[in-house]
Design a protein around this motif. Structure first.
Motif, PDB file in Angstrom:
ATOM      1  N   LYS A   1      13.154   3.401  -3.616  1.00 16.00           N
ATOM      2  CA  LYS A   1      14.101   3.042  -2.563  1.00 16.00           C
ATOM      3  C   LYS A   1      15.146   4.135  -2.365  1.00 16.00           C
ATOM      4  CE  LYS A   1      15.917   0.260   0.455  1.00 16.00           C
ATOM      5  NZ  LYS A   1      15.173   0.036   1.721  1.00 16.00           N
ATOM      6  N   CYS A   2      15.645   4.631  -3.477  1.00 22.20           N
ATOM      7  CA  CYS A   2      16.681   5.667  -3.424  1.00 22.20           C
ATOM      8  C   CYS A   2      16.146   6.936  -2.746  1.00 22.20           C
ATOM      9  CB  CYS A   2      17.166   5.975  -4.848  1.00 22.20           C
ATOM     10  SG  CYS A   2      18.445   7.234  -4.944  1.00 22.20           S
ATOM     11  N   ILE A   3      14.909   7.296  -3.064  1.00 18.84           N
ATOM     12  CA  ILE A   3      14.317   8.489  -2.463  1.00 18.84           C
ATOM     13  C   ILE A   3      14.057   8.254  -0.980  1.00 18.84           C
ATOM     14  CG2 ILE A   3      12.230   9.934  -2.449  1.00 18.84           C
ATOM     15  CD1 ILE A   3      12.263   9.581  -5.553  1.00 18.84           C
TER      16      ILE A   3
ATOM     17  N   ARG B   1       0.853  -1.197   0.000  1.00 16.12           N
ATOM     18  CA  ARG B   1       0.000   0.000   0.000  1.00 16.12           C
ATOM     19  C   ARG B   1       0.887   1.244   0.000  1.00 16.12           C
ATOM     20  NH1 ARG B   1      -3.434  -1.595   3.659  1.00 16.12           N
ATOM     21  NH2 ARG B   1      -2.553  -0.558   5.456  1.00 16.12           N
ATOM     22  N   TYR B   2       1.920   1.226   0.842  1.00 15.37           N
ATOM     23  CA  TYR B   2       2.878   2.333   0.847  1.00 15.37           C
ATOM     24  C   TYR B   2       3.532   2.471  -0.526  1.00 15.37           C
ATOM     25  CZ  TYR B   2       2.698   2.342   6.002  1.00 15.37           C
ATOM     26  OH  TYR B   2       2.298   2.419   7.291  1.00 15.37           O
ATOM     27  N   PHE B   3       3.901   1.311  -1.073  1.00 14.32           N
ATOM     28  CA  PHE B   3       4.584   1.342  -2.370  1.00 14.32           C
ATOM     29  C   PHE B   3       3.739   2.082  -3.402  1.00 14.32           C
ATOM     30  CE2 PHE B   3       5.412  -0.232  -6.636  1.00 14.32           C
ATOM     31  CZ  PHE B   3       6.789  -0.141  -6.732  1.00 14.32           C
TER      32      PHE B   3
ATOM     33  N   GLN C   1      13.908  -4.302   2.485  1.00 16.20           N
ATOM     34  CA  GLN C   1      13.416  -3.577   1.314  1.00 16.20           C
ATOM     35  C   GLN C   1      11.979  -3.095   1.473  1.00 16.20           C
ATOM     36  OE1 GLN C   1      15.184  -2.651  -1.169  1.00 16.20           O
ATOM     37  NE2 GLN C   1      17.022  -3.894  -0.908  1.00 16.20           N
ATOM     38  N   LYS C   2      11.328  -3.535   2.524  1.00 14.68           N
ATOM     39  CA  LYS C   2       9.913  -3.162   2.707  1.00 14.68           C
ATOM     40  C   LYS C   2       9.742  -1.649   2.755  1.00 14.68           C
ATOM     41  CE  LYS C   2       8.019  -7.067   5.187  1.00 14.68           C
ATOM     42  NZ  LYS C   2       7.782  -7.631   6.523  1.00 14.68           N
ATOM     43  N   PRO C   3       8.851  -1.122   1.938  1.00 14.36           N
ATOM     44  CA  PRO C   3       8.602   0.322   2.019  1.00 14.36           C
ATOM     45  C   PRO C   3       8.125   0.710   3.424  1.00 14.36           C
ATOM     46  CG  PRO C   3       7.577  -0.589   0.058  1.00 14.36           C
ATOM     47  CD  PRO C   3       8.061  -1.744   0.882  1.00 14.36           C
ATOM     48  N   ILE C   4       8.633   1.808   3.928  1.00 13.52           N
ATOM     49  CA  ILE C   4       8.151   2.316   5.208  1.00 13.52           C
ATOM     50  C   ILE C   4       7.156   3.444   4.926  1.00 13.52           C
ATOM     51  CG2 ILE C   4      10.257   1.724   6.476  1.00 13.52           C
ATOM     52  CD1 ILE C   4      11.047   4.740   6.214  1.00 13.52           C
ATOM     53  N   ALA C   5       6.403   3.828   5.947  1.00 10.07           N
ATOM     54  CA  ALA C   5       5.423   4.898   5.743  1.00 10.07           C
ATOM     55  C   ALA C   5       6.143   6.225   5.507  1.00 10.07           C
ATOM     56  CB  ALA C   5       4.534   5.014   6.974  1.00 10.07           C
TER      57      ALA C   5
ATOM     58  N   ILE D   1      10.479  -0.615 -16.534  1.00 11.00           N
ATOM     59  CA  ILE D   1       9.767   0.481 -15.862  1.00 11.00           C
ATOM     60  C   ILE D   1       9.464   0.092 -14.411  1.00 11.00           C
ATOM     61  CG2 ILE D   1       7.612   1.819 -15.839  1.00 11.00           C
ATOM     62  CD1 ILE D   1       9.392   2.762 -18.037  1.00 11.00           C
ATOM     63  N   HIS D   2       9.077  -1.145 -14.225  1.00  9.76           N
ATOM     64  CA  HIS D   2       8.853  -1.665 -12.871  1.00  9.76           C
ATOM     65  C   HIS D   2      10.124  -1.498 -12.047  1.00  9.76           C
ATOM     66  CE1 HIS D   2       7.920  -5.436 -10.226  1.00  9.76           C
ATOM     67  NE2 HIS D   2       7.607  -4.321  -9.612  1.00  9.76           N
ATOM     68  N   ARG D   3      11.223  -1.910 -12.653  1.00 14.95           N
ATOM     69  CA  ARG D   3      12.537  -1.814 -12.017  1.00 14.95           C
ATOM     70  C   ARG D   3      12.843  -0.355 -11.625  1.00 14.95           C
ATOM     71  NH1 ARG D   3      16.089  -5.237  -9.755  1.00 14.95           N
ATOM     72  NH2 ARG D   3      17.656  -3.796  -9.045  1.00 14.95           N
ATOM     73  N   VAL D   4      12.587   0.538 -12.554  1.00 14.42           N
ATOM     74  CA  VAL D   4      12.855   1.959 -12.303  1.00 14.42           C
ATOM     75  C   VAL D   4      12.068   2.425 -11.081  1.00 14.42           C
ATOM     76  CG1 VAL D   4      12.437   4.293 -13.182  1.00 14.42           C
ATOM     77  CG2 VAL D   4      13.472   2.575 -14.665  1.00 14.42           C
ATOM     78  N   HIS D   5      10.798   2.044 -11.015  1.00 12.55           N
ATOM     79  CA  HIS D   5       9.978   2.458  -9.879  1.00 12.55           C
ATOM     80  C   HIS D   5      10.517   1.903  -8.564  1.00 12.55           C
ATOM     81  CE1 HIS D   5       6.313   3.409 -12.599  1.00 12.55           C
ATOM     82  NE2 HIS D   5       7.051   4.465 -12.393  1.00 12.55           N
TER      83      HIS D   5
END
Lengths: 94, 191
Positions: free
Chosen positions: B183-185, A45-47, B109-113, B174-178
């Motif tokens: 992650k970089c940001i 969801r965050y992604f 690698q999990k996106p954080i809030a 494109i998926h890879r780019v995202h």
């Protein structure tokens, strides 16, 4: 359990669909699978939220960026045009 | 030759081409040189211009080749590229590889809030600096795809044709780019 499999996609697939959704309309099946996954999966969801934000920020970058206000100086333009005219005059057929 | 108007090039396209190059190389002096070289190269190649594309598109494609040459000069060794290529297609650096599993995020690698205050700041110059830095870190082809997509607003079909890649390969990239940009940001901006 089979039903869960059937309606489940992996986090990898979910991020693929989030990517695809930015570019084109998802099929109804893809849309449902993505929605369902995102409902139960916080990182995905965050992604989606963040990738959407990045996507629009790139558009903003292109319209607002300082780079876009950079221009050739008048001097540089004159130099360039002079070099171009000189080169053109050296082409025999013209 | 009569299709082209070299006498007007600098005035009509100079600024546009400079911006185009700057977006990619971030070095004003170098970019100015490349624009100049582009005009001269175009003049020499003017017989090849068939009027199939606009003058602007044609000049841009010449400039793009010059930019790619610049990148080649700086590019890493082929062996390293092959290794990253492998990583790029299977995404194991982001997701756990397990045939029986659902392909979950690698723990780190999990996106954080991202707080709302962070999302709101994604219009500031500081943020754009990070975004650009992250974009420049992308491998060349991926950066080109992004540039085509956003800057030239080319549609995926044309992009695939131009770079000789399949549609599915395009989506993988494109998926890879995202994945990589996000992650970089997160590392450079959010944390």
């Amino acid at each position: 359990m089979k039903i869960v499999r059937f309606i489940s996609i992996s986090c990898k697939e979910s991020t693929q669909l989030s990517t695809k959704k930015l570019e084109q309309k998802l099929s109804w099946k893809e849309a449902i699978l993505l929605q369902f996954h995102i409902l139960i999966c916080t990182p995905c969801r965050y992604f989606q939220q963040q990738v959407n934000a990045i996507h629009s920020s790139i558009r903003n970058l292109i319209s607002n960026d300082k780079i876009l206000n950079t221009k050739l100086s008048e001097e540089k333009k004159i130099d360039m045009q002079a070099a171009l005219n000189k080169a053109q005059s050296e082409i025999p057929s013209n | 030759m009569n299709l082209l108007q070299p006498a007007k090039w600098v005035e009509l396209y100079g600024d546009y081409l400079l911006k185009f190059a700057l977006f990619r190389l971030n070095d004003v002096a170098l970019c100015e040189d490349l624009v100049q070289e582009t005009f001269l190269a175009a003049l020499k190649a003017s017989e090849n211009f068939k009027g199939e594309s606009s003058e602007k598109t044609w000049l841009t494609s010449i400039l793009k080749n010059k930019i790619i040459d610049e990148y080649r000069k700086k590019s890493r060794s082929k062996i390293v590229d092959d290794e990253t290529q492998q990583e790029e297609t299977d995404f194991t650096d982001f997701f756990e590889k397990n045939d029986n599993d659902f392909g979950h995020w690698q723990t780190e690698q999990k996106p954080i809030a991202w707080e709302k205050s962070i999302l709101d700041k994604m219009v500031t110059q500081e943020y754009y600096q990070v975004l650009k830095k992250c974009m420049r870190k992308l491998p060349e082809l991926q950066f080109n795809l992004i540039q085509e997509k956003f800057f030239i607003e080319n549609d995926p079909k044309n992009i695939c044709k131009k770079y000789n890649i399949s549609q599915s390969n395009y989506w993988v990239m494109i998926h890879r780019v995202h994945m990589v940009l996000r992650k970089c940001i997160e590392i450079n901006w959010v944390k």
